[in-house]
Enzyme design. Structure first.
Site, PDB file in Angstrom:
ATOM      1  N   ASP A  68       0.811  -1.215   0.000  1.00 52.03           N
ATOM      2  CA  ASP A  68       0.000   0.000   0.000  1.00 52.03           C
ATOM      3  C   ASP A  68       0.843   1.263   0.000  1.00 52.03           C
ATOM      4  OD1 ASP A  68       0.898  -0.528   2.577  1.00 52.03           O
ATOM      5  OD2 ASP A  68      -1.075  -0.884   3.404  1.00 52.03           O
ATOM      6  N   ASN A 137      -7.830  -2.541  14.049  1.00 50.69           N
ATOM      7  CA  ASN A 137      -9.226  -2.781  13.640  1.00 50.69           C
ATOM      8  C   ASN A 137      -9.346  -4.012  12.737  1.00 50.69           C
ATOM      9  OD1 ASN A 137      -8.197  -1.938  11.208  1.00 50.69           O
ATOM     10  ND2 ASN A 137      -9.427  -0.067  11.057  1.00 50.69           N
ATOM     11  N   HIS A 139      -7.472  -4.528   9.979  1.00 55.96           N
ATOM     12  CA  HIS A 139      -7.126  -4.332   8.564  1.00 55.96           C
ATOM     13  C   HIS A 139      -5.836  -5.060   8.206  1.00 55.96           C
ATOM     14  CE1 HIS A 139      -4.815  -0.274   9.344  1.00 55.96           C
ATOM     15  NE2 HIS A 139      -3.966  -1.256   9.329  1.00 55.96           N
ATOM     16  N   GLU A 144      -9.749  -1.875   5.030  1.00 55.27           N
ATOM     17  CA  GLU A 144     -10.386  -1.513   6.285  1.00 55.27           C
ATOM     18  C   GLU A 144     -11.686  -2.303   6.477  1.00 55.27           C
ATOM     19  OE1 GLU A 144      -8.642   0.204   8.237  1.00 55.27           O
ATOM     20  OE2 GLU A 144      -8.296   2.275   7.638  1.00 55.27           O
TER      21      GLU A 144
HETATM   22  C1  F6R Z   1       1.448  -1.383   6.159  1.00 52.95           C
HETATM   23  C2  F6R Z   1       0.129  -2.011   6.225  1.00 52.95           C
HETATM   24  C3  F6R Z   1      -0.691  -1.982   7.477  1.00 52.95           C
HETATM   25  C4  F6R Z   1       0.120  -2.297   8.746  1.00 52.95           C
HETATM   26  C5  F6R Z   1      -0.773  -2.248   9.980  1.00 52.95           C
HETATM   27  C6  F6R Z   1       0.023  -2.495  11.255  1.00 52.95           C
HETATM   28  O1  F6R Z   1       2.013  -1.530   4.863  1.00 52.95           O
HETATM   29  O2  F6R Z   1      -0.304  -2.509   5.244  1.00 52.95           O
HETATM   30  O3  F6R Z   1      -1.725  -2.916   7.349  1.00 52.95           O
HETATM   31  O4  F6R Z   1       0.725  -3.546   8.612  1.00 52.95           O
HETATM   32  O5  F6R Z   1      -1.405  -1.018  10.059  1.00 52.95           O
HETATM   33  O6  F6R Z   1       0.906  -1.435  11.436  1.00 52.95           O
HETATM   34  P1  F6R Z   1       2.023  -1.454  12.573  1.00 52.95           P
HETATM   35  O7  F6R Z   1       3.031  -2.466  12.152  1.00 52.95           O
HETATM   36  O8  F6R Z   1       2.612  -0.062  12.523  1.00 52.95           O
HETATM   37  O9  F6R Z   1       1.351  -1.796  13.850  1.00 52.95           O
END
Ligand code: F6R
Length: 243
Positions: A68, A137, A139, A144
């Protein structure tokens, strides 16, 4: 099949994650990697750099596709995921930057850029190993919770809780982009193997929901239960609510 590996400290967490990625590259130097950003992978990438410096792994023939990117951040913006990848991994190993792909958050037509990313992914074939973190959440990527999920790369409006969680990297919440581009759920599930990593108590509840709760688009990570080959690496805190 979900294979859960519980590690006892941060060092092991990074070693095990990096070991799985390095092990793949050792047996398949031309592997296609699906990569993630965020705080979870930082130590894993740092350990991969160490393995590279010791001559234990090479990325020379590998290709990578990131999950992403924020929409509206230039690729050299300190918080863009392109810059994150260059600084945390790519610039320190022998990967050919031309073989690293991150969705283009600066495209004048993001919808079209998303379709182009899907075309590239389809042309590349299946991702050998998709690395994922998990949002509080549920995702994965920026898919989302919603009534409906998208199959392929698309533009998404970020949820308020996601923007708040990521505000720690910006000067203020107002600077956090409102939209992102993300690989879709089908693209993620098409990968041959998935490596999901999570650490810290704040991930315990959502991990338990994702891995042992019902399949629901309201917790996109729950769809990982349908994948035949998922390795989950958790520390004691994140794995605390898993049976
Ligand atoms: C990042 C991504 C997100 C993160 C998720 C957890 O490329 O796709 O899904 O993996 O938000 O983020 P952290 O590792 O910062 O807790």
């Amino acid at each position: 099949m979900l294979n859960i590996i519980k590690v006892s400290n941060e060092e092991q967490f990074n070693e095990v994650g990096a070991g799985i990625i390095a092990g793949l590259l050792q047996t398949n130097p031309r592997a296609i990697l699906g990569l993630a950003t965020g705080s979870t992978p930082v130590g894993v990438y740092a350990h991969l750099i160490e393995l590279y410096k010791k001559g234990l792994v090479s990325f020379a023939q590998a290709t990578s596709y990131n999950l992403d990117e924020y929409i509206g951040l230039a690729s050299d913006h300190p918080e863009s995921y392109r810059r994150f990848m260059n600084e945390k991994l790519f610039n320190h190993v022998d990967i050919d930057l031309r073989n690293t792909y991150v969705p283009d958050g600066t495209a004048s037509n993001p919808e079209q850029a998303a379709q182009e990313y899907t075309r590239m992914l389809d042309a590349a074939g299946r991702i050998d190993l998709q690395f994922l973190g998990i949002g509080h959440n549920g995702h994965i990527g920026f898919n989302e919770p919603a009534d409906e999920l998208h199959a392929t790369t698309h533009v998404v409006a970020l949820k308020e809780d996601t923007r708040q969680a990521n505000a720690r990297f910006f000067n203020s919440i107002d600077e956090v982009p409102t939209h992102a581009m993300t690989m879709g759920i089908a693209s993620i599930l098409k990968s041959k193997q998935i490596l999901l990593m999570a650490k810290g108590e704040s991930k315990a509840e959502v991990l338990a929901r994702a891995l042992t709760g019902p399949l629901t688009t309201q917790c996109p990570a729950s769809l990982l239960q349908t994948h035949p080959n998922v390795v989950i690496v958790v520390d004691q805190a994140a794995g605390g609510m898993l049976k």
